[in-house]
Motif scaffolding. Structure first.
Motif, PDB file in Angstrom:
ATOM      1  N   ALA A 132      -2.891   6.468   2.680  1.00 22.82           N
ATOM      2  CA  ALA A 132      -2.971   5.414   1.663  1.00 22.82           C
ATOM      3  C   ALA A 132      -3.746   5.925   0.452  1.00 22.82           C
ATOM      4  O   ALA A 132      -4.824   6.493   0.585  1.00 22.82           O
ATOM      5  CB  ALA A 132      -3.647   4.188   2.247  1.00 22.82           C
ATOM      6  N   GLY A 178      -2.619   0.761  -4.194  1.00 15.79           N
ATOM      7  CA  GLY A 178      -1.936  -0.460  -3.824  1.00 15.79           C
ATOM      8  C   GLY A 178      -1.471  -1.211  -5.054  1.00 15.79           C
ATOM      9  O   GLY A 178      -2.050  -1.079  -6.134  1.00 15.79           O
ATOM     10  N   VAL A 191       0.857  -1.185   0.000  1.00 15.14           N
ATOM     11  CA  VAL A 191       0.000   0.000   0.000  1.00 15.14           C
ATOM     12  C   VAL A 191       0.893   1.233   0.000  1.00 15.14           C
ATOM     13  O   VAL A 191       1.821   1.329   0.807  1.00 15.14           O
ATOM     14  CB  VAL A 191      -0.943   0.004   1.224  1.00 15.14           C
ATOM     15  CG1 VAL A 191      -1.780   1.270   1.258  1.00 15.14           C
ATOM     16  CG2 VAL A 191      -1.840  -1.230   1.207  1.00 15.14           C
TER      17      VAL A 191
END
Length: 126
Positions: free
Chosen positions: A77, A80, A26
């Motif tokens: 985040a 990913g 991530v």
């Protein structure tokens, strides 16, 4: 392309087979244009090597979970990268609840030393 449901189901099975035994990293920052491109300079790996578990095709989607992994860097985040056991790559967007991202987290702010567990995730084959 407007694919039939049977083709989408077959593609989901193939994708599940490619991703089985893989792991996800991530990142914060900008997602690259293609999975073949390296992460750009503004991308920081926040969680490295989340092992994929329970990878399965379910109709026209692939479902999986990730076991608990320690967060290595603090950041927000944003995307990913899933690497299958055979080095197949798939990039996904990461966002908060109801964001419409491929992977929605309860909180996208991740803190070094904490832990991230993904109990259920789904990739739709479109």
């Amino acid at each position: 392309m407007n694919a039939s449901l049977s083709l989408k189901n077959a593609l989901a099975v193939s994708l599940a087979n490619q991703l089985a035994g893989g792991a996800m990293t991530v990142y914060s920052g900008t997602m690259p244009a293609t999975p073949e491109d390296p992460p750009p300079v503004d991308a920081v790996a926040l969680v490295v090597g989340l092992p994929l578990a329970d990878v399965a095709a379910s109709g026209a989607s692939v479902t999986f979970s990730c076991t608990q992994t320690q967060i290595s860097e603090t950041g927000v985040a944003a995307w990913g990268r899933i690497a299958g056991a055979a080095a197949t790559h798939c990039d996904i967007t990461v966002g908060g609840p109801a964001s419409g991202a491929d992977l929605e987290l309860t909180d996208t702010e991740l803190y070094q030393g904490g832990f991230l567990t993904i109990t259920a995730a789904e990739i739709l084959v479109q």
